[in-house]
Design an enzyme around this catalytic site. Structure first.
Site, PDB file in Angstrom:
ATOM      1  N   TRP A 102       0.834  -1.209   0.000  1.00 62.82           N
ATOM      2  CA  TRP A 102       0.000   0.000   0.000  1.00 62.82           C
ATOM      3  C   TRP A 102       0.859   1.246   0.000  1.00 62.82           C
ATOM      4  CZ3 TRP A 102      -4.348  -0.552  -2.108  1.00 62.82           C
ATOM      5  CH2 TRP A 102      -5.091  -1.718  -1.930  1.00 62.82           C
ATOM      6  N   ASP A 172      -2.068   6.415   6.360  1.00 62.36           N
ATOM      7  CA  ASP A 172      -3.098   5.568   5.747  1.00 62.36           C
ATOM      8  C   ASP A 172      -3.485   4.509   6.773  1.00 62.36           C
ATOM      9  OD1 ASP A 172      -4.646   3.756   4.418  1.00 62.36           O
ATOM     10  OD2 ASP A 172      -3.208   3.355   2.799  1.00 62.36           O
ATOM     11  N   LYS A 196     -12.732  -2.063   6.005  1.00 62.86           N
ATOM     12  CA  LYS A 196     -12.007  -2.949   6.919  1.00 62.86           C
ATOM     13  C   LYS A 196     -12.541  -2.824   8.344  1.00 62.86           C
ATOM     14  CE  LYS A 196      -8.934  -3.021   3.383  1.00 62.86           C
ATOM     15  NZ  LYS A 196      -8.107  -2.167   2.553  1.00 62.86           N
TER      16      LYS A 196
HETATM   17  C1  PLP Z   1      -7.549  -1.616   1.519  1.00 58.53           C
HETATM   18  C2  PLP Z   1      -6.472  -0.609   1.632  1.00 58.53           C
HETATM   19  C3  PLP Z   1      -6.334   0.437   0.713  1.00 58.53           C
HETATM   20  C4  PLP Z   1      -7.229   0.577  -0.503  1.00 58.53           C
HETATM   21  O1  PLP Z   1      -8.486   0.960  -0.141  1.00 58.53           O
HETATM   22  P1  PLP Z   1      -9.625   1.272  -1.249  1.00 58.53           P
HETATM   23  O2  PLP Z   1     -10.724   1.792  -0.393  1.00 58.53           O
HETATM   24  O3  PLP Z   1      -9.925  -0.035  -1.926  1.00 58.53           O
HETATM   25  O4  PLP Z   1      -9.087   2.276  -2.190  1.00 58.53           O
HETATM   26  C5  PLP Z   1      -5.325   1.356   0.900  1.00 58.53           C
HETATM   27  N1  PLP Z   1      -4.494   1.257   1.948  1.00 58.53           N
HETATM   28  C6  PLP Z   1      -4.587   0.254   2.855  1.00 58.53           C
HETATM   29  C7  PLP Z   1      -3.630   0.210   4.009  1.00 58.53           C
HETATM   30  C8  PLP Z   1      -5.579  -0.702   2.724  1.00 58.53           C
HETATM   31  O5  PLP Z   1      -5.688  -1.685   3.628  1.00 58.53           O
END
Ligand code: PLP
Length: 359
Positions: A102, A172, A196
């Site tokens: 990521w 993030d 999540k």
């Molecule tokens: C799932 C995830 C993403 C991507 O998220 P989207 O909502 O599908 O764009 C980005 N960063 C992390 C750490 C993730 O777990």
């Protein structure tokens, strides 16, 4: 009806009581005679739902008043571009810590808009560790420092918050937000896709400090401009109304569970149980450095990968599903977010013991 223990990394399990509540309110929300899905986002009913969700999130996370909370769309992936577009201002470069898949995606996107300084990179070790504070090569003139506190795919999590000497820290938190208390005041901006640990997909939450708004570059699309969304209370256009409502139900549920300190205790216990089962025998292994083991995403391998398919088949027969590891890592991955009950982890641990003794 038997609900399975779904170990998916995302979209992930939601608390059963939240889904039941949504079911009760599905056809007629609070005497309104309509479903939340059918409401105008500018009507007083929906405005009250939206405001309550924000108020509850602010309480649950203890978000200081000088932060805006935005309920956006486009997922965490859109923020990979929105962050440099909004935060570079008159600076030319930003620092990025590269700890996995990521971070890599965030870096690739940021490079379109400015200079990226890689402050640390753990790719050589196969993204199985986190850099120490002393290893971070931070540029004091960076516009911001970006990192991924929890790498969902590698199962690698920072055990500290980087110290940036006054440069805004951007995180993030897609797969670790709400898993335990955090000090929001240490961050300039926090963002997280909902699917999540917040609610259904389609929503992305951005928590941003006031002084970082209003510096968007001239070519920043209106829909990516945080200041515009803040001025319009996330209703510049039609928001993801139903996901926002569902997230609100999750925030209420978190309050009922005792808030983030209670969740932190429970999540630590769940993770400890699972890592103990992995470490108990050479039959299983964890690729991740001990100090960097994620509480939320637990990758593990079988010493004999020939048994992977058999392991997954037996797990599925017991209602333990979506355990297959990410294609880039292999093996297994158990995602154990807030909504995964402790009984789910106990059932997985019992199955792992049984499978190991059988094979
Ligand atoms: C799932 C995830 C993403 C991507 O998220 P989207 O909502 O599908 O764009 C980005 N960063 C992390 C750490 C993730 O777990």
């Amino acid at each position: 009806m038997a609900r399975k223990f779904n170990f998916s990394a995302g979209p992930a399990m939601l608390p059963a009581s939240v889904i039941e509540r949504a079911q009760q309110e599905m056809l007629d929300w609070n005497g309104s005679g309509m479903s939340v899905m059918e409401m105008s986002h500018r009507g007083k009913e929906y405005m009250s739902i939206a405001a309550k969700a924000e108020k509850d999130l602010r309480e649950v996370m203890a978000i200081p008043d000088n932060y805006k909370v935005l309920f956006l769309q486009g997922g965490a992936s859109s923020q990979f571009a929105a962050i440099p577009l909004n935060l570079l201002g008159d600076k030319t470069s930003a620092d990025y810590i590269n700890t996995g898949m990521w971070s890599k995606k965030a870096i690739a996107e940021a490079k379109r808009y400015g200079t990226v300084n890689i402050a640390a990179d753990t790719s050589e070790g196969g993204f199985t560790s986190v850099p120490t504070q002393a290893e971070l090569k931070l540029n004091p003139d960076a516009a911001y420092v970006h990192y991924t506190p929890n790498e969902t795919i590698g199962g690698v999590e920072f055990d500290y918050i980087p110290e940036t000497g006054g440069v805004p820290l951007v995180a993030d938190m897609s797969s670790t937000i709400l898993s335990r208390p955090i000090d929001v005041s240490k961050f300039g901006l926090i963002y997280a896709g909902a699917q999540k640990n917040i609610g259904p997909a389609g929503l992305c939450i951005v928590i941003v400090r006031d002084d970082l708004l209003g510096k968007a570059s001239a070519n920043c699309p209106t829909m990516f401009n945080y200041a515009i969304h803040a001025e319009n209370e996330s209703m510049y256009n039609t928001p993801a109304t139903y996901s926002w409502y569902m997230a609100g139900l999750v925030f209420e549920w978190l309050q009922q569970q005792g808030g983030l300190s209670a969740m932190g205790v429970l999540n630590k216990r769940k993770a400890d149980k699972l890592y103990a089962a992995i470490d108990a025998t050479d039959f299983y292994g964890s690729p991740v450095a001990k100090n960097a083991r994620s509480w939320m995403n637990v990758p593990f391998t079988l010493a004999d990968p020939e048994l992977d398919a058999e392991f997954l088949k037996g797990a599925s027969a017991k209602g333990l599903v979506t355990l297959k590891g990410h294609r880039s890592v292999g093996g297994m991955r158990a995602s154990i977010y807030n909504a995964m009950p402790e009984e789910g982890v106990d059932a997985l641990v019992a199955y792992m013991k049984e499978f190991a003794s059988q094979y």
